[in-house]
Design a protein around this motif. Structure first.
Motif, PDB file in Angstrom:
ATOM      1  N   LEU A 176       0.831  -1.202   0.000  1.00 46.12           N
ATOM      2  CA  LEU A 176       0.000   0.000   0.000  1.00 46.12           C
ATOM      3  C   LEU A 176       0.869   1.256   0.000  1.00 46.12           C
ATOM      4  N   GLU A 177       1.991   1.211   0.704  1.00 45.47           N
ATOM      5  CA  GLU A 177       2.900   2.358   0.771  1.00 45.47           C
ATOM      6  C   GLU A 177       3.427   2.720  -0.614  1.00 45.47           C
ATOM      7  N   SER A 178       3.696   1.718  -1.437  1.00 45.85           N
ATOM      8  CA  SER A 178       4.201   1.981  -2.784  1.00 45.85           C
ATOM      9  C   SER A 178       3.156   2.655  -3.652  1.00 45.85           C
ATOM     10  N   VAL A 179       1.888   2.354  -3.413  1.00 49.98           N
ATOM     11  CA  VAL A 179       0.810   2.995  -4.174  1.00 49.98           C
ATOM     12  C   VAL A 179       0.677   4.462  -3.785  1.00 49.98           C
ATOM     13  N   LEU A 180       0.896   4.770  -2.517  1.00 49.13           N
ATOM     14  CA  LEU A 180       0.719   6.142  -2.020  1.00 49.13           C
ATOM     15  C   LEU A 180       1.785   7.104  -2.533  1.00 49.13           C
ATOM     16  N   GLY A 181       2.998   6.620  -2.787  1.00 43.63           N
ATOM     17  CA  GLY A 181       4.059   7.473  -3.312  1.00 43.63           C
ATOM     18  C   GLY A 181       4.355   8.664  -2.421  1.00 43.63           C
ATOM     19  N   ASP A 182       4.321   9.881  -3.008  1.00 41.43           N
ATOM     20  CA  ASP A 182       4.661  11.105  -2.274  1.00 41.43           C
ATOM     21  C   ASP A 182       3.484  11.701  -1.505  1.00 41.43           C
ATOM     22  N   CYS A 183       2.324  11.110  -1.638  1.00 46.93           N
ATOM     23  CA  CYS A 183       1.136  11.651  -0.964  1.00 46.93           C
ATOM     24  C   CYS A 183       1.180  11.298   0.522  1.00 46.93           C
ATOM     25  N   ARG A 184       1.187  12.307   1.377  1.00 44.99           N
ATOM     26  CA  ARG A 184       1.199  12.100   2.820  1.00 44.99           C
ATOM     27  C   ARG A 184      -0.194  12.338   3.386  1.00 44.99           C
ATOM     28  N   PHE A 185      -0.434  11.763   4.572  1.00 44.60           N
ATOM     29  CA  PHE A 185      -1.760  11.873   5.173  1.00 44.60           C
ATOM     30  C   PHE A 185      -1.655  12.230   6.655  1.00 44.60           C
ATOM     31  N   VAL A 186      -2.675  12.921   7.120  1.00 45.43           N
ATOM     32  CA  VAL A 186      -2.738  13.318   8.520  1.00 45.43           C
ATOM     33  C   VAL A 186      -4.181  13.171   8.989  1.00 45.43           C
ATOM     34  N   SER A 187      -4.349  12.743  10.226  1.00 42.71           N
ATOM     35  CA  SER A 187      -5.680  12.764  10.826  1.00 42.71           C
ATOM     36  C   SER A 187      -5.784  14.052  11.631  1.00 42.71           C
ATOM     37  N   ALA A 188      -6.893  14.755  11.463  1.00 42.92           N
ATOM     38  CA  ALA A 188      -7.032  16.056  12.124  1.00 42.92           C
ATOM     39  C   ALA A 188      -8.459  16.279  12.588  1.00 42.92           C
ATOM     40  N   THR A 189      -8.585  16.975  13.698  1.00 35.55           N
ATOM     41  CA  THR A 189      -9.881  17.386  14.218  1.00 35.55           C
ATOM     42  C   THR A 189     -10.063  18.874  13.966  1.00 35.55           C
ATOM     43  N   PHE A 190     -11.182  19.226  13.363  1.00 37.37           N
ATOM     44  CA  PHE A 190     -11.541  20.623  13.109  1.00 37.37           C
ATOM     45  C   PHE A 190     -12.901  20.908  13.733  1.00 37.37           C
ATOM     46  N   ARG A 191     -13.145  22.180  13.979  1.00 35.59           N
ATOM     47  CA  ARG A 191     -14.482  22.608  14.350  1.00 35.59           C
ATOM     48  C   ARG A 191     -14.936  23.697  13.385  1.00 35.59           C
ATOM     49  N   LEU A 192     -16.171  23.553  12.890  1.00 40.75           N
ATOM     50  CA  LEU A 192     -16.774  24.505  11.957  1.00 40.75           C
ATOM     51  C   LEU A 192     -18.038  25.066  12.596  1.00 40.75           C
ATOM     52  N   PHE A 193     -18.134  26.393  12.670  1.00 39.39           N
ATOM     53  CA  PHE A 193     -19.289  27.025  13.294  1.00 39.39           C
ATOM     54  C   PHE A 193     -20.208  27.669  12.265  1.00 39.39           C
ATOM     55  N   LYS A 194     -21.497  27.532  12.515  1.00 38.10           N
ATOM     56  CA  LYS A 194     -22.525  28.203  11.709  1.00 38.10           C
ATOM     57  C   LYS A 194     -23.050  29.369  12.534  1.00 38.10           C
ATOM     58  N   LEU A 195     -22.673  30.572  12.144  1.00 38.31           N
ATOM     59  CA  LEU A 195     -23.076  31.755  12.894  1.00 38.31           C
ATOM     60  C   LEU A 195     -24.171  32.526  12.175  1.00 38.31           C
ATOM     61  N   PRO A 196     -24.986  33.263  12.916  1.00 34.89           N
ATOM     62  CA  PRO A 196     -26.002  34.117  12.283  1.00 34.89           C
ATOM     63  C   PRO A 196     -25.335  35.212  11.464  1.00 34.89           C
ATOM     64  N   LYS A 197     -26.074  35.739  10.510  1.00 32.29           N
ATOM     65  CA  LYS A 197     -25.540  36.811   9.667  1.00 32.29           C
ATOM     66  C   LYS A 197     -25.506  38.103  10.482  1.00 32.29           C
ATOM     67  N   ILE A 198     -24.337  38.457  10.930  1.00 38.38           N
ATOM     68  CA  ILE A 198     -24.179  39.616  11.809  1.00 38.38           C
ATOM     69  C   ILE A 198     -23.043  40.483  11.303  1.00 38.38           C
ATOM     70  N   GLU A 199     -22.934  41.645  11.906  1.00 39.19           N
ATOM     71  CA  GLU A 199     -21.813  42.523  11.589  1.00 39.19           C
ATOM     72  C   GLU A 199     -20.518  41.851  12.061  1.00 39.19           C
ATOM     73  N   PRO A 200     -19.426  42.035  11.329  1.00 37.72           N
ATOM     74  CA  PRO A 200     -18.152  41.427  11.757  1.00 37.72           C
ATOM     75  C   PRO A 200     -17.807  41.842  13.180  1.00 37.72           C
ATOM     76  N   ALA A 201     -17.416  40.885  13.979  1.00 39.82           N
ATOM     77  CA  ALA A 201     -17.067  41.177  15.369  1.00 39.82           C
ATOM     78  C   ALA A 201     -15.738  41.911  15.441  1.00 39.82           C
ATOM     79  N   LYS A 202     -15.614  42.749  16.451  1.00 37.19           N
ATOM     80  CA  LYS A 202     -14.370  43.471  16.653  1.00 37.19           C
ATOM     81  C   LYS A 202     -13.534  42.753  17.709  1.00 37.19           C
ATOM     82  N   ARG A 203     -12.254  43.065  17.683  1.00 37.27           N
ATOM     83  CA  ARG A 203     -11.375  42.482  18.685  1.00 37.27           C
ATOM     84  C   ARG A 203     -11.824  42.916  20.079  1.00 37.27           C
ATOM     85  N   CYS A 204     -11.672  41.992  21.006  1.00 43.45           N
ATOM     86  CA  CYS A 204     -12.099  42.309  22.367  1.00 43.45           C
ATOM     87  C   CYS A 204     -11.290  41.481  23.359  1.00 43.45           C
ATOM     88  N   ARG A 205     -11.526  41.748  24.629  1.00 38.24           N
ATOM     89  CA  ARG A 205     -10.866  41.003  25.678  1.00 38.24           C
ATOM     90  C   ARG A 205     -11.879  40.039  26.289  1.00 38.24           C
TER      91      ARG A 205
END
Length: 375
Positions: free
Chosen positions: A243-272
């Motif tokens: 299987l490694e020979s088939v993959l060649g130069d293609c590398r793989f990573v497992s990753a966890t992401f989070r994607l948020f669905k926000l209401p249509k609002i004015e862009p938020a400003k920087r804050c503390r």
């Protein structure tokens, strides 16, 4: 990808996870092997309550357990034998609900078989878990209502679907505003060549259908999600020489992401922001993603993108927000997103981890590649 090819892939995946794989010992690569990670005590306790017949059919390499789950409505894409659903069931409580959907009928039947067992084990008066036999790219067709869920989770299933964009569009429709998709998956270092895509074993083992990591942000933002937030990443190695020979130069990573669905609002400003603490399992420290860790009572100057997510999601009550002018930020040596080295590349995060550098990742968040297969 043409419809006939899609149908062929669906059939192959169903066969692979319904008939070929009986236990995790049948896997031919380590893409679907859980890395050794520290799991918080509160999650370890929930795992102890899951029946061994359910866990034995789990082929995952991590837990997909975001924070602040009490009373939430959660949808698990590709629930498989139901392990993650039964873990999440305990964390949302009797007033919450978990729905699992999977294309492989054999897996769904295993999950359903132990429903009564788990409800009795958890001490719940009524079931708070439902299992559906259906396709994750056809959620509406499967009966999942629009804007009905607070959180959608997925443990290495989206890579098994030919049309990733369709899955994300369906997820966007069923999420409430302020909701999130918290998911682990396999990503490629480049556009996956056709010879890898057409390899049945590599597709079944979560590599053939991997998305080029840069394409995730493009697809997600076209649909309407906020830019993906990288949580954790682990490099994948393949021990099988053929299987490694088939993959060649293609590398793989497992990753966890989070994607948020926000209401249509004015862009938020920087804050503390100040984390109030108190989230179960994260009372003193909340590791939000690979870039931001919030300690109880400590002020953090925040870029607009992250501030918008915190203000308009289930996390809002857990923080105090104070507007901060650009002049004050500059005077204190913090200019937010422009100067912070935001990590979005999962390969970069995984490589830093391999070098022994600290990796910001919630305990038990894990990588990907699950027992649960799509449609």
């Amino acid at each position: 990808m043409a419809a006939p090819r899609d149908a062929e892939i669906h059939k192959d995946v169903q066969n692979y996870y319904g008939n070929v794989l009986k236990t995790s010992a049948d896997l031919q690569t380590n893409a679907c092997v859980t890395p050794v990670t520290l799991v918080p005590k509160y999650i370890r306790e929930t795992l102890k309550n899951v029946h061994e017949d359910v866990t034995s059919r789990y082929y995952g390499c991590g837990l997909v357990v975001p924070e602040l789950l009490e009373n939430c409505q959660i949808l698990d894409l590709g629930c498989g034998s139901g392990r993650d659903c039964y873990v999440l069931s305990q964390l949302v409580g009797e007033k919450g609900h978990v729905t699992g959907i999977d294309m492989t009928e054999v897996q769904v039947e295993v999950a359903k078989t132990y429903l009564e067992y788990h409800m009795e084990k958890f001490g719940f008066q009524a079931p708070n878990v439902t299992f559906i036999h259906g396709c994750i790219e056809k959620l509406a067709e499967a009966g999942v209502q629009k804007e009905s869920h607070d959180i959608v989770v997925s443990n290495c299933v989206i890579n098994l679907v030919p049309d990733k964009g369709q899955v994300l569009r369906e997820v966007y429709h069923v999420l409430k505003y302020g909701g999130e998709l918290y998911f682990s998956d396999v990503y490629a270092s480049l556009e996956v060549p056709e010879d890898i895509k057409s390899h049945k074993v590599l597709w079944g083992e979560c590599l053939g259908g991997a998305l080029y990591w840069k394409d995730l942000a493009i697809i997600a933002q076209k649909i309407g999600f906020c830019p993906p937030r990288l949580v954790t990443a682990n490099l994948i190695t393949v021990q099988n020489k053929e299987l490694e020979s088939v993959l060649g130069d293609c590398r793989f990573v497992s990753a966890t992401f989070r994607l948020f669905k926000l209401p249509k609002i004015e862009p938020a400003k920087r804050c503390r922001v100040v984390y109030k603490g108190g989230i179960t399992g994260h009372e003193r420290e909340l590791i939000f993603d690979a870039n931001f860790t919030f300690k109880e009572g400590e002020a953090v100057d925040m870029d607009g993108e992250t501030a918008a997510i915190l203000k308009n999601s289930r996390f809002a009550p857990q923080f105090l927000f104070t507007p901060v002018g650009a002049e004050l930020l500059a005077a204190q040596g913090c200019s937010g997103l422009e100067t912070k080295d935001i990590i979005r590349d999962p390969f970069k995060l995984a490589e830093e981890s391999d070098k022994g550098k600290p990796r910001h990742a919630p305990d038990g968040a894990g990588g990907c590649c699950g027992k649960k297969k799509s449609c």
